[in-house]
Design an enzyme around this catalytic site. Structure first.
Site, PDB file in Angstrom:
ATOM      1  N   ARG A  38     -21.112   2.340  -1.397  1.00 16.81           N
ATOM      2  CA  ARG A  38     -19.714   1.627  -1.361  1.00 16.81           C
ATOM      3  C   ARG A  38     -19.121   1.874   0.307  1.00 16.81           C
ATOM      4  NH1 ARG A  38     -15.538   1.510  -5.960  1.00 16.81           N
ATOM      5  NH2 ARG A  38     -15.363  -0.644  -5.099  1.00 16.81           N
ATOM      6  N   GLN A  97      -8.222  -1.820 -13.123  1.00 16.81           N
ATOM      7  CA  GLN A  97      -7.945  -0.237 -12.945  1.00 16.81           C
ATOM      8  C   GLN A  97      -6.588  -0.117 -13.388  1.00 16.81           C
ATOM      9  OE1 GLN A  97      -9.580  -2.386 -10.721  1.00 16.81           O
ATOM     10  NE2 GLN A  97     -10.854  -1.273  -9.496  1.00 16.81           N
ATOM     11  N   ASP A 143      -7.964   3.072   0.686  1.00  8.44           N
ATOM     12  CA  ASP A 143      -9.315   3.397   0.841  1.00  8.44           C
ATOM     13  C   ASP A 143      -9.948   3.509   2.591  1.00  8.44           C
ATOM     14  OD1 ASP A 143      -9.299   1.489  -1.521  1.00  8.44           O
ATOM     15  OD2 ASP A 143     -10.926   2.793  -1.587  1.00  8.44           O
ATOM     16  N   ASN A 158      -6.972  -1.438   0.831  1.00  4.23           N
ATOM     17  CA  ASN A 158      -6.855  -0.928  -0.423  1.00  4.23           C
ATOM     18  C   ASN A 158      -7.237  -1.920  -1.355  1.00  4.23           C
ATOM     19  OD1 ASN A 158      -5.951   1.380  -2.283  1.00  4.23           O
ATOM     20  ND2 ASN A 158      -4.359  -0.009  -2.845  1.00  4.23           N
ATOM     21  N   LYS A 159      -7.357  -1.867  -2.906  1.00  2.00           N
ATOM     22  CA  LYS A 159      -7.643  -2.760  -3.703  1.00  2.00           C
ATOM     23  C   LYS A 159      -7.035  -3.978  -3.551  1.00  2.00           C
ATOM     24  CE  LYS A 159     -10.087  -2.335  -6.204  1.00  2.00           C
ATOM     25  NZ  LYS A 159     -11.500  -2.711  -5.986  1.00  2.00           N
ATOM     26  N   ARG A 218     -15.190   5.959  -9.531  1.00  2.26           N
ATOM     27  CA  ARG A 218     -14.362   5.260  -8.474  1.00  2.26           C
ATOM     28  C   ARG A 218     -13.097   5.577  -8.024  1.00  2.26           C
ATOM     29  NH1 ARG A 218     -10.192   4.606 -10.742  1.00  2.26           N
ATOM     30  NH2 ARG A 218      -9.413   3.603  -8.764  1.00  2.26           N
ATOM     31  N   GLY A 219     -12.610   5.078  -7.003  1.00  2.60           N
ATOM     32  CA  GLY A 219     -11.308   5.733  -6.288  1.00  2.60           C
ATOM     33  C   GLY A 219     -11.971   6.376  -4.985  1.00  2.60           C
ATOM     34  N   ALA A 220     -11.436   6.234  -3.875  1.00  2.00           N
ATOM     35  CA  ALA A 220     -11.889   6.817  -2.608  1.00  2.00           C
ATOM     36  C   ALA A 220     -12.224   8.380  -2.866  1.00  2.00           C
ATOM     37  CB  ALA A 220     -11.016   6.603  -1.423  1.00  2.00           C
TER      38      ALA A 220
HETATM   39  O1  MRU Z   1     -12.579   0.066  -6.406  1.00  2.00           O
HETATM   40  P1  MRU Z   1     -12.094   0.981  -6.624  1.00  2.00           P
HETATM   41  O2  MRU Z   1     -11.398   0.913  -7.820  1.00  2.00           O
HETATM   42  O3  MRU Z   1     -12.889   2.393  -6.143  1.00  2.00           O
HETATM   43  O4  MRU Z   1     -10.521   1.152  -5.724  1.00  2.00           O
HETATM   44  C1  MRU Z   1      -9.605   2.142  -5.799  1.00  2.00           C
HETATM   45  C2  MRU Z   1      -8.479   1.898  -4.820  1.00  2.00           C
HETATM   46  O5  MRU Z   1      -8.369   1.021  -4.326  1.00  2.00           O
HETATM   47  C3  MRU Z   1      -7.594   3.043  -4.776  1.00  2.00           C
HETATM   48  O6  MRU Z   1      -6.331   2.472  -4.283  1.00  2.00           O
HETATM   49  C4  MRU Z   1      -7.951   4.177  -3.741  1.00  2.00           C
HETATM   50  O7  MRU Z   1      -9.567   4.339  -3.740  1.00  2.00           O
HETATM   51  C5  MRU Z   1      -7.464   5.319  -3.450  1.00  2.00           C
HETATM   52  S1  MRU Z   1      -7.672   6.190  -5.058  1.00  2.00           S
HETATM   53  C6  MRU Z   1      -6.779   7.821  -4.652  1.00  2.00           C
END
Ligand code: MRU
Length: 364
Positions: free
Chosen positions: A91, A203, A244, A254-255, A51-53
């Protein structure tokens, strides 16, 4: 000889398979899952093994390399394009995967496909995917450096609140918002991190707190919703989060929970920074209202289902959330309007103030 510090490699390309650190199990176990097909990769993205963009985008492109490698007969380009679309749907909120696929398809275009035999396309694809890992790490280090410049050289101690996880787990290494934290520590500041829990996937309390523990950076986990208390009762120098997708006017997805954090930060006059690479900007949008928000399974909230393996065993101690027969809403992201954002730290420079013109000037 000075001992070399082991670098956390959560995405590991082995030539015939992709090894992914299973982020659902951190911090209880450090296990890798091997992906041998594009479908394995899509499963890992959807189920948040990875996970993470930026990590999602890089993993996705390795998935396409696997798709080519698994092509037994002649590659049918139309079918290959269909597979890229299936990957894209895995996603929907982070724009990095879409931009990476678009960029990759310029290389593996129909023309290239006609002109090159399959082994040559595989070689080109593999090189492209590996270069993404290299580039992402380079960009994160540059974000870290630009982020350090936001703070006074005279200040010795810095306290930062961060949300979700934007570290080595979410990128090729170093991280974006967490990259700034690492760079501040490397620049000699005494950094204290407040890791916002980040419900429901945790997270913050699982992944960010774990990364900080590995790095020996002092860190306090704070419960979701505690930020207002924190700003009143502790000296917090800044909130730094990842992104994101960033619209051309600076509105940032973002999250889930980021927007609330930004409002509370502004009310308490705490600077609120977004750290992201250029690959988080979506110039095809008008503003943040056009960003698609992923709705995830309600069981992630009611039953911690994401923390169970296929046999139903939980990775967390029992009782954290009891199974309940209620509906739940589970949007994975929210959009913070640009007016709440003090600056966007990119590898190309800091966007401050956050507005259309400044964004165009720095990353456009
Ligand atoms: O659902 P996730 O864990 O993929 O969400 C991640 C985030 O919101 C991060 O802040 C974002 O992807 C940046 S990661 C460098």
């Amino acid at each position: 000889m000075k001992a070399q510090k082991a670098v956390l490699k959560s995405i590991d390309w082995k030539g015939d398979k992709l090894s992914l650190l299973d982020q659902r199990k951190i911090p209880v176990a450090k296990e890798f899952i091997d992906c041998k097909t594009l479908d394995d990769v899509i499963f890992c993205i959807k189920s948040m093994v990875v996970r993470g963009a930026p990590a999602i985008a890089m993993t996705g492109i390795f998935g396409l390399v696997l798709e080519l490698k698994n092509t037994k007969e002649k590659l049918v380009y139309e079918k290959f394009l269909r597979r890229t679309r299936a990957l894209l749907d895995s996603r929907p909120t982070a724009v990095n995967l879409r931009l990476a696929i678009e960029d990759y398809l310029k290389l593996i275009s129909e023309k290239a496909y006609i002109a090159n035999p399959l082994p040559e396309l595989i070689k080109l694809s593999e090189k492209y995917a590996l270069s993404m890992l290299e580039e992402d790490l380079k960009w994160n280090l540059a974000i870290g450096k630009n982020g350090v410049d936001l703070f006074s050289k005279k200040q010795k101690e810095i306290s930062i609140l961060t949300h979700c996880n934007t570290g080595a787990l979410a990128t090729a290494g170093h991280g974006t918002a967490i990259g700034i934290i690492r760079s501040l520590r490397d620049a000699g500041y005494k950094v204290t991190v407040y890791a916002d829990e980040t419900r429901p996937y945790q997270q913050g309390s699982r992944l960010t707190a774990w990364e900080m523990q590995e790095e020996k950076i002092p860190c306090y986990i704070v419960a979701e919703g505690m930020s207002a208390w924190l700003f009143q009762n502790r000296k917090i120098d800044a909130v730094i989060v990842g992104a994101d997708r960033i619209a051309p006017n600076g509105d940032t997805a973002n999250k889930i929970g980021t927007y609330a954090l930004a409002i509370v930060a502004k009310e308490n006059k705490i600077p609120f920074y977004v750290a992201a690479t250029k690959t988080s900007f979506d110039f095809s949008l008008k503003d943040g209202s056009q960003i698609p928000i992923e709705m995830r399974d309600e069981e992630e909230l009611t039953q911690n289902s994401f923390l169970k393996d296929t046999s139903g065993n939980s990775y967390l101690p029992k009782g954290i959330l009891s199974p309940i027969k209620s509906h739940a809403l589970n949007p994975a992201f929210d959009v913070t309007p640009s007016k709440y954002i003090s600056g966007i730290v990119t590898e190309l420079g800091v966007i401050q103030p956050v507005n259309k013109r400044e964004i165009k000037r720095v990353v456009g």
